[in-house]
Design a protein around this motif. Structure first.
Motif, mmCIF file in Angstrom:
data_model
loop_
_atom_site.group_PDB
_atom_site.id
_atom_site.type_symbol
_atom_site.label_atom_id
_atom_site.label_comp_id
_atom_site.label_asym_id
_atom_site.label_seq_id
_atom_site.Cartn_x
_atom_site.Cartn_y
_atom_site.Cartn_z
ATOM 1 N N HIS A 122 3.317 -72.386 7.857
ATOM 2 C CA HIS A 122 1.903 -72.221 8.210
ATOM 3 C C HIS A 122 1.424 -70.817 7.854
ATOM 4 O O HIS A 122 0.324 -70.639 7.291
ATOM 5 C CB HIS A 122 1.741 -72.495 9.708
ATOM 6 C CG HIS A 122 0.370 -72.242 10.242
ATOM 7 N ND1 HIS A 122 -0.667 -73.137 10.097
ATOM 8 C CD2 HIS A 122 -0.135 -71.183 10.947
ATOM 9 C CE1 HIS A 122 -1.755 -72.657 10.678
ATOM 10 N NE2 HIS A 122 -1.460 -71.479 11.211
ATOM 11 N N ILE A 123 2.224 -69.815 8.173
ATOM 12 C CA ILE A 123 1.850 -68.429 7.884
ATOM 13 C C ILE A 123 1.806 -68.180 6.381
ATOM 14 O O ILE A 123 0.905 -67.488 5.880
ATOM 15 C CB ILE A 123 2.829 -67.460 8.575
ATOM 16 C CG1 ILE A 123 2.681 -67.575 10.100
ATOM 17 C CG2 ILE A 123 2.591 -66.029 8.129
ATOM 18 C CD1 ILE A 123 3.816 -66.920 10.872
ATOM 19 N N ASN A 128 -1.540 -69.601 5.160
ATOM 20 C CA ASN A 128 -2.778 -69.168 5.799
ATOM 21 C C ASN A 128 -3.022 -67.695 5.471
ATOM 22 O O ASN A 128 -2.432 -66.806 6.067
ATOM 23 C CB ASN A 128 -2.692 -69.382 7.314
ATOM 24 C CG ASN A 128 -4.023 -69.222 7.996
ATOM 25 O OD1 ASN A 128 -4.821 -68.357 7.634
ATOM 26 N ND2 ASN A 128 -4.274 -70.053 8.991
ATOM 27 N N ARG A 129 -3.936 -67.451 4.560
ATOM 28 C CA ARG A 129 -4.155 -66.089 4.071
ATOM 29 C C ARG A 129 -4.816 -65.172 5.089
ATOM 30 O O ARG A 129 -4.889 -63.958 4.877
ATOM 31 C CB ARG A 129 -4.999 -66.141 2.790
ATOM 32 C CG ARG A 129 -4.308 -66.874 1.641
ATOM 33 C CD ARG A 129 -5.171 -66.874 0.405
ATOM 34 N NE ARG A 129 -4.532 -67.602 -0.694
ATOM 35 C CZ ARG A 129 -5.071 -67.757 -1.906
ATOM 36 N NH1 ARG A 129 -6.268 -67.240 -2.150
ATOM 37 N NH2 ARG A 129 -4.430 -68.428 -2.832
ATOM 38 N N ASP A 130 -5.302 -65.747 6.165
ATOM 39 C CA ASP A 130 -5.964 -64.931 7.184
ATOM 40 C C ASP A 130 -4.988 -64.318 8.178
ATOM 41 O O ASP A 130 -5.393 -63.495 9.009
ATOM 42 C CB ASP A 130 -6.985 -65.781 7.949
ATOM 43 C CG ASP A 130 -8.147 -66.224 7.072
ATOM 44 O OD1 ASP A 130 -8.483 -65.484 6.127
ATOM 45 O OD2 ASP A 130 -8.693 -67.319 7.314
ATOM 46 N N ILE A 131 -3.721 -64.715 8.117
ATOM 47 C CA ILE A 131 -2.738 -64.203 9.071
ATOM 48 C C ILE A 131 -2.017 -63.005 8.470
ATOM 49 O O ILE A 131 -1.442 -63.096 7.378
ATOM 50 C CB ILE A 131 -1.714 -65.289 9.452
ATOM 51 C CG1 ILE A 131 -2.413 -66.496 10.082
ATOM 52 C CG2 ILE A 131 -0.681 -64.723 10.417
ATOM 53 C CD1 ILE A 131 -1.471 -67.646 10.403
ATOM 54 N N VAL A 177 3.203 -61.171 14.251
ATOM 55 C CA VAL A 177 2.968 -62.522 14.752
ATOM 56 C C VAL A 177 4.119 -62.891 15.686
ATOM 57 O O VAL A 177 5.285 -62.822 15.285
ATOM 58 C CB VAL A 177 2.887 -63.555 13.610
ATOM 59 C CG1 VAL A 177 2.737 -64.965 14.176
ATOM 60 C CG2 VAL A 177 1.733 -63.235 12.672
ATOM 61 N N LYS A 195 -1.703 -65.386 17.870
ATOM 62 C CA LYS A 195 -2.178 -65.532 16.484
ATOM 63 C C LYS A 195 -1.920 -66.934 15.944
ATOM 64 O O LYS A 195 -2.764 -67.493 15.229
ATOM 65 C CB LYS A 195 -1.540 -64.475 15.588
ATOM 66 C CG LYS A 195 -2.122 -63.084 15.769
ATOM 67 C CD LYS A 195 -1.626 -62.142 14.679
ATOM 68 C CE LYS A 195 -2.261 -60.782 14.802
ATOM 69 N NZ LYS A 195 -1.795 -59.845 13.744
ATOM 70 N N LEU A 196 -0.758 -67.491 16.242
ATOM 71 C CA LEU A 196 -0.481 -68.851 15.780
ATOM 72 C C LEU A 196 -1.481 -69.835 16.380
ATOM 73 O O LEU A 196 -2.048 -70.682 15.670
ATOM 74 C CB LEU A 196 0.947 -69.256 16.140
ATOM 75 C CG LEU A 196 2.069 -68.686 15.274
ATOM 76 C CD1 LEU A 196 3.425 -69.094 15.842
ATOM 77 C CD2 LEU A 196 1.947 -69.165 13.830
ATOM 78 N N ASP A 201 -4.474 -69.230 17.640
ATOM 79 C CA ASP A 201 -5.832 -68.965 17.161
ATOM 80 C C ASP A 201 -6.046 -69.461 15.734
ATOM 81 O O ASP A 201 -7.181 -69.761 15.350
ATOM 82 C CB ASP A 201 -6.138 -67.467 17.228
ATOM 83 C CG ASP A 201 -6.285 -66.956 18.657
ATOM 84 O OD1 ASP A 201 -6.396 -67.799 19.572
ATOM 85 O OD2 ASP A 201 -6.268 -65.726 18.847
ATOM 86 N N SER A 202 -4.966 -69.548 14.962
ATOM 87 C CA SER A 202 -5.083 -70.009 13.570
ATOM 88 C C SER A 202 -4.978 -71.523 13.448
ATOM 89 O O SER A 202 -4.991 -72.066 12.336
ATOM 90 C CB SER A 202 -3.996 -69.350 12.713
ATOM 91 O OG SER A 202 -2.704 -69.807 13.094
ATOM 92 N N GLY A 203 -4.850 -72.217 14.568
ATOM 93 C CA GLY A 203 -4.828 -73.676 14.544
ATOM 94 C C GLY A 203 -3.451 -74.294 14.476
ATOM 95 O O GLY A 203 -3.336 -75.520 14.329
#
Length: 297
Positions: free
Chosen positions: A208-209, A212-215, A219, A276-277, A279-281
């Motif tokens: 997932h990380i 996901n470029r926003d993370i 973490v 963070k995980l 919040d990122s869905g």
């Protein structure tokens, strides 16, 4: 484009490489011995050497290498090995990445929930301060080396991994023989919080990380419901259908056998939560300890 993995022979590395391969990704493992196949490349972190040709043009790097924390008594010599294998190894890798004409898009570098030291009953997300002790200081140094990759425009993530549950390795594998005999017991006060995650969810979180470029940044790779050591003991006994001992293992006995690791790895804990995980869905397969142990066992 390849995904480079260090520490690929460890519990986490093996699981991650397997998952990436199943998804059709090309994986290149950095190994310390002479490579024997096209999916291996040489690195010698103690000598500051790494095959830069293998790194150039890579899609991502996942850096998991480091000497085991709970495998040996923490003598002064082994403490130095623990530090050097992480700090110097990360420095070697990041120095090589910064010299590349085509650096990877992202670096995921291992760290640990031990960054927070002993949090007591306080829950902490990634904004929490660094704690005290050998592991906290180690994680700070380790993460500082990884963060140097940001100057090369590489999205950098520090994986503050919690106790990872698998019957194939790690802390749980060491506990199982004792608990299967009905001799499992709380450690010390039993009130210390343990952040944990199933191996399956750890792999899913890393994938997932990667995507996901926003993370970026630190973490907490941990399940959303940390438990106390007493609660962990009871849950593992239930999962195995075995009784647990009412009397705790005293701290001095653990220190006699394990030295400093007992104080920082078992008798204190982190109530780390994965802000963070979440919040990122990201959705956990095993959000509770009972679900995780049922799946793992």
């Amino acid at each position: 484009m390849a995904i480079i993995v260090t520490g690929a022979s460890g519990l986490l590395g093996r699981a991650l490489v397997g998952a990436l391969t199943e998804e059709g990704e090309r994986v290149v493992r950095l190994v310390r011995r002479p490579p024997t196949s096209s999916d291996e490349a040489l690195w010698q972190p103690d000598k500051g050497l790494v095959d830069q040709a293998a790194l150039d043009g890579a899609q991502a790097v996942v850096h998991l290498a480091g000497a085991g924390l709970g495998e040996r008594r923490w003598s002064e010599a082994y403490r130095r090995e623990i530090v050097d294998s992480r700090v110097a190894g990360t420095r070697t890798l990041v120095t090589a990445l910064k010299k590349l004409e085509r650096p990877p898009h992202v670096l995921l570098s291992a760290s640990g929930a031990g960054f927070y030291g002993d949090t007591g009953d306080r829950a902490t997300d990634e904004s929490g301060p660094r704690g005290e002790g050998f592991l906290a200081e180690l994680c700070e140094q380790w993460e500082a080396e990884a963060a140097q990759a940001e100057s090369a425009g590489i999205r950098t993530v520090r994986l503050r991994t919690a106790i990872t549950l698998s019957s194939r390795g790690g802390a749980l594998k060491q506990m199982l023989p004792i608990f299967k005999l009905g001799l499992g017991a709380p450690l010390g006060s039993g009130g210390q919080w343990w952040a944990w995650i199933s191996l399956d969810d750890w792999v899913r979180a890393v994938l997932h990380i990667l995507r996901n470029r926003d993370i970026a940044g630190p973490v907490n790779v941990a399940a959303p419901e940390p438990v106390t050591n007493k609660e962990f003991t009871k849950a593992l006994g239930r999962a195995l259908k075995k009784p647990t001992m009412p009397i705790a293992v005293p701290g001095f006995a653990l220190r006699t056998g394990l030295g400093g690791f007992a104080d920082e790895g078992l008798l204190i804990g982190q109530r780390a939560v994965p802000a963070k995980l979440l919040d990122s869905g990201f959705r956990f397969l095993h959000p509770t300890l009972d679900e995780a142990l049922a799946a793992v066992l």
